[in-house]
Enzyme design. Structure first.
Site, mmCIF file in Angstrom:
data_model
loop_
_atom_site.group_PDB
_atom_site.id
_atom_site.type_symbol
_atom_site.label_atom_id
_atom_site.label_comp_id
_atom_site.label_asym_id
_atom_site.label_seq_id
_atom_site.Cartn_x
_atom_site.Cartn_y
_atom_site.Cartn_z
ATOM 1 C CD GLU A 102 3.701 -2.465 4.685
ATOM 2 O OE1 GLU A 102 4.543 -1.753 5.276
ATOM 3 O OE2 GLU A 102 2.504 -2.175 4.594
ATOM 4 C CB CYS A 154 6.270 1.525 4.817
ATOM 5 S SG CYS A 154 4.528 1.137 4.558
#
Length: 474
Positions: A247, A281
């Site tokens: 990720e 994020c």
């Protein structure tokens, strides 16, 4: 100041070289912890311990593994104050937020424990008579888990819980910015009575991390981090052809249509942008607003961002906290200055505050262009860019004109626009009339350079498995 040792094979182990490093509070710059730094030999020993333990761990029934995870969740709850205190000091979060992260990590652990009776294979019809095709789900083996600094407690359990329930063992490297909370979690691992070697937690430098990830018995590497870190992991994975689950960066676009509730959209976006000082994020980084309501939304964003106070959350829990390091702050400020030099208009923020701590004010930029670095590169801080658009086709073209594709947001009451975006947005997630907050029963996976594989839910759990097809003729 508290000192921490590494957890290897259920033993607290000091560095065999005597190496250590200090951990500071990003809000005060005071040293709050001293952490033993594992050597290459110790990183390799942790992998060996995990490999030895995995032989027995995988043979336990999934229900037995689930029972251990329930014990771990209870141990995390019992230690939530200690974990929260360590996290608050090393990250600059409020004690309330840090403690809640520990509680949430326990919930994530319970969620994965409940998959114990639901990990299934398949029976597939064969073209040949008198033959069965049986697809088994099996553990990968030893998993190297690389943890980020922004949500280090939640992310650590988000990785190890699905790894453990599917029969893997783990070697964990927490961020060197936020390692103290990981060792408070390590104590919970011991309190829960997990077998030796199943969970190993070590701090180390980059060279030692490379040795760990390229250990011959490491079958999978899972990382939450930036794009450059993802590229390093892919280099590491080449050694063993290890499976990689990454990720990586995000640059969440928020599309705000003329029919949207502008007050709600502005409040949501500001909260997304200033939570954890924008170090998330999936935080909104670029806003595309329909031309007819551009000025109205900008005015609301400016008012709310300018009013958002920042400071030491130990003293003012409701304030926005600091960035993680001086380097992070300097890099963000340089991006803002570059954007202004290229013609962006600064409406608030954009200055380096005086005094201790790595604080940066909420910053709003308009008159930016799609090709500017501030729009194309992840900022990972409290900086927001606003651009106008004409119609939904234009908005989607701008949102998709990007290297990243993690999360996306759409504010509108028009179901046609919702359906169009649902089919055409180039991102792993689309949030309608709200900003991102990863549901752990969903699937958090990025497109493009935002990563490979994913976390959460059934599909995130299955990332930690491999298959064996058994062909049986009778």
């Amino acid at each position: 100041m508290k000192s921490y040792l590494n957890l290897i094979n259920n033993q607290w182990v000091a560095s065999d070289t005597g190496a250590s490093f200090s951990v500071d509070n990003p809000a005060t710059q005071a040293v709050i912890g001293q952490v033993s730094a594992a050597s290459t030999a110790q990183a390799m020993a942790a992998c060996d311990a995990a490999a030895a333990a995995q032989k027995g761990w995988r043979k336990l029934s999934s229900v037995e593994r689930g029972q251990y995870l329930h014990k771990l969740a209870a141990a995390l709850d019992a230690r939530k104050e200690a974990i929260g205190q360590a996290l608050a000091l090393e990250s600059g979060k409020s004690l309330e937020d840090a403690t809640f992260e520990a509680v949430y990590a326990a919930e994530v652990t319970r969620y994965h424990a409940e998959w114990a009776r639901r990990i299934e294979g398949e029976i597939i019809p064969s073209d040949s008579p008198n033959e069965n095709l049986m697809l088994h789900r099996e553990p990968m083996g030893v998993v190297a888990c690389l943890i980020p600094f922004n949500y280090p407690v939640y992310t650590l359990l988000r990785k190890i819980a699905p790894a453990l329930i599917t029969g893997n063992t783990v070697v964990v490297r927490p961020s060197n910015n936020t390692p103290c909370s990981a060792f408070e979690i390590a104590q919970a691992v011991l309190d829960a009575g997990l077998p030796a070697g199943v969970v190993n937690i070590l701090t180390m430098g980059h060279a030692e991390a490379q040795a760990m990830c390229t250990h011959p018995k490491v079958a999978m590497i899972t990382l939450t981090g930036g794009l450059s870190a993802g590229r390093r992991v892919l280099d590491y994975a080449k050694t063993n052809i290890a499976k990689s689950s990454l990720e990586l960066g995000g640059k969440t676009p928020a599309i705000v249509a003329a029919d949207a509730d502008l007050e709600k959209a502005a409040s949501d976006i500001v909260r997304s942008k200033t939570t954890n000082c924008g170090q998330l994020c999936t935080a909104v980084e670029r806003v595309y607003v329909q031309h007819s309501v551009h000025d109205a939304l900008v005015a609301k964003l400016r008012e709310k961002l300018a009013a958002r106070a920042f400071g030491d959350r130990a003293q003012h829990p409701g304030h926005m906290g600091p960035l993680i390091s001086a380097e992070a702050r300097q890099g963000i400020h340089a991006m803002v200055e570059q954007a202004m030099a290229e013609g962006a208009q600064l409406l608030c923020g954009g200055v380096m505050p005086d005094g201790p701590g790595y604080f940066y004010p909420p910053t709003l930029l308009t008159q930016v262009r799609q090709d500017m670095a501030i729009v194309q590169e992840e900022v990972f801080g409290p900086v927001l860019c606003v651009l106008p658009y004409t119609d939904i086709e234009h908005a989607l073209a701008l949102a998709n004109d990007h290297q990243f594709g993690l999360a996306s947001v759409l504010y509108t009451e028009d179901y046609r626009s919702v359906m169009k975006a649902s089919n055409e947005i180039e991102a792993g997630e689309l949030y309608i009339n709200r900003t991102p907050a990863d549901p752990y029963q969903g699937y958090h996976a990025g497109w493009k350079r935002s990563g490979l594989g994913g976390d959460d839910g059934k599909h995130g759990m299955l990332e930690f498995t491999q298959t064996r097809l058994v062909i049986m003729n009778y």
